[in-house]
Design an enzyme around this catalytic site. Structure first.
Site, PDB file in Angstrom:
ATOM      1  CG  LEU A 201     -36.689  11.117   7.902  1.00 48.92           C
ATOM      2  CD1 LEU A 201     -35.775  10.816   9.092  1.00 48.92           C
ATOM      3  CD2 LEU A 201     -37.899  11.881   8.373  1.00 48.92           C
ATOM      4  CG  ASP A 231     -27.419  19.208  14.228  1.00 52.83           C
ATOM      5  OD1 ASP A 231     -28.033  20.100  14.856  1.00 52.83           O
ATOM      6  OD2 ASP A 231     -26.220  19.298  13.903  1.00 52.83           O
ATOM      7  CG  LEU A 232     -34.448  14.254  14.749  1.00 54.93           C
ATOM      8  CD1 LEU A 232     -34.163  13.212  15.827  1.00 54.93           C
ATOM      9  CD2 LEU A 232     -35.872  14.783  14.873  1.00 54.93           C
ATOM     10  CG  ASP A 233     -33.559  11.363  12.041  1.00 53.54           C
ATOM     11  OD1 ASP A 233     -33.051  10.419  12.670  1.00 53.54           O
ATOM     12  OD2 ASP A 233     -34.771  11.624  12.066  1.00 53.54           O
ATOM     13  CD  GLU A 234     -30.328  17.933   9.802  1.00 55.65           C
ATOM     14  OE1 GLU A 234     -29.355  18.694   9.958  1.00 55.65           O
ATOM     15  OE2 GLU A 234     -31.482  18.333   9.585  1.00 55.65           O
TER      16      GLU A 234
END
EC number: 3.5.1.10
Length: 289
Positions: A201, A231-234
């Site tokens: 990602l 915050d998706l995947d952050e």
């Protein structure tokens, strides 16, 4: 005779005398330091500390120790916690249809390598109910149909929250749970939920990322464990690792290597969390290994 052990963690604005005050406090209360680590961040101007100690004087009880430590935190403007080192944190595992991380965590738990209690496994599919049963852990099937509306998603997540409260969960682990969590649930889990994902990602999104990586001829694959945020995947990163790969490996081989890395990275992150080694520093983490 064994003495009760504690883990003290704190963060505050960096200032002279923190280590002296904390070590002095412990000495005054009959405590012996087993190990200690600290870090001063020049960018954020914050100081972080973790101390593992034993309470050796019987005259000082748990309640007075905690009350006096809270007073010290107030005096010095510290965000401090005092954890009983003998208490195993309670962890809820969430999974969908990919089970390598779940299987690995359960093995480590059963083998005594991961000092936790696991009172519940949650999934939106039924694939791993037998695996849960083999470890005598209750399995909660909370389905969510593809394209479910907001009301259905809210109802499903309400059941997740209810399980967290019922079982007094200290940490939620998304062991390849393939559902996007709502902002409300992310906020409710803030600081106590960890996710794992592959290292591709944002380059290779969607289905079959390892096939995409193979097509592009990548030479490194890996995984990232991080705190869950809206915050998706952050979210703040806890741990990462990589393995080298080469042209002779097909997509299935890359996928197998990636699964192994994901298991190791997630297990490290969970172990460090339950040992109170992770302190958040804004959008980053301090990890006392």
């Amino acid at each position: 005779m064994t003495h009760p052990e504690y883990i003290l963690t704190l963060s505050c604005l960096d200032q002279r005398g923190i280590v002296h005050r904390v070590s002095g406090f412990l000495a005054e209360h009959g405590c012996n330091i087993i190990d200690s680590a600290q870090f001063g961040d020049a960018e954020s101007k914050l100081f972080f500390m973790r101390v593992h100690f034993a309470l050796e004087e019987g005259a000082v009880g748990d309640a007075p120790l905690r009350a006096d430590f809270a007073a010290l935190c107030t005096q010095m403007g510290m965000n401090g916690q005092l954890h009983d080192a003998g208490t195993k944190p309670r962890v809820m595992l969430m999974v969908s249809k990919i089970g390598h991380c779940l299987n690995d965590l359960l093995f480590r738990y059963k083998s005594g390598l991961l000092p936790v209690e696991i009172p519940a496994i949650v999934s939106n599919h039924m694939d791993f109910y037998q695996l849960a049963a083999s470890y005598n852990i209750p399995f909660h099937h909370l389905p969510l149909a593809t394209g479910a509306d907001a009301a259905a998603k809210q109802a499903q997540e309400a059941r997740v929250l209810d399980l967290m409260h019922t079982h007094k969960i200290d940490l939620v682990v998304l062991a390849r749970y393939m559902q996007i969590l709502s902002p409300g649930l992310c906020e409710a889990m803030r600081g106590k939920a960890i996710n794992i994902h592959h290292s591709f990602l944002p380059s290779f999104k969607g289905a079959k990322p390892y096939a995409q990586a193979h097509h592009r001829g990548v030479k490194l694959i890996g995984a990232t464990a991080h705190f869950v945020t809206g915050d998706l995947d952050e979210g703040p990163i806890i741990e990462q690792d990589v393995e080298r790969v080469d042209h002779a490996m097909d997509a299935d081989t890359l996928s197998a290597i990636g699964r192994d890395v994901e298991c190791v990275v997630l297990a490290r992150a969970v172990k460090w969390f339950v040992e109170h080694r992770i302190l958040q520093n804004g959008d980053k983490t301090v990890v006392f290994k």
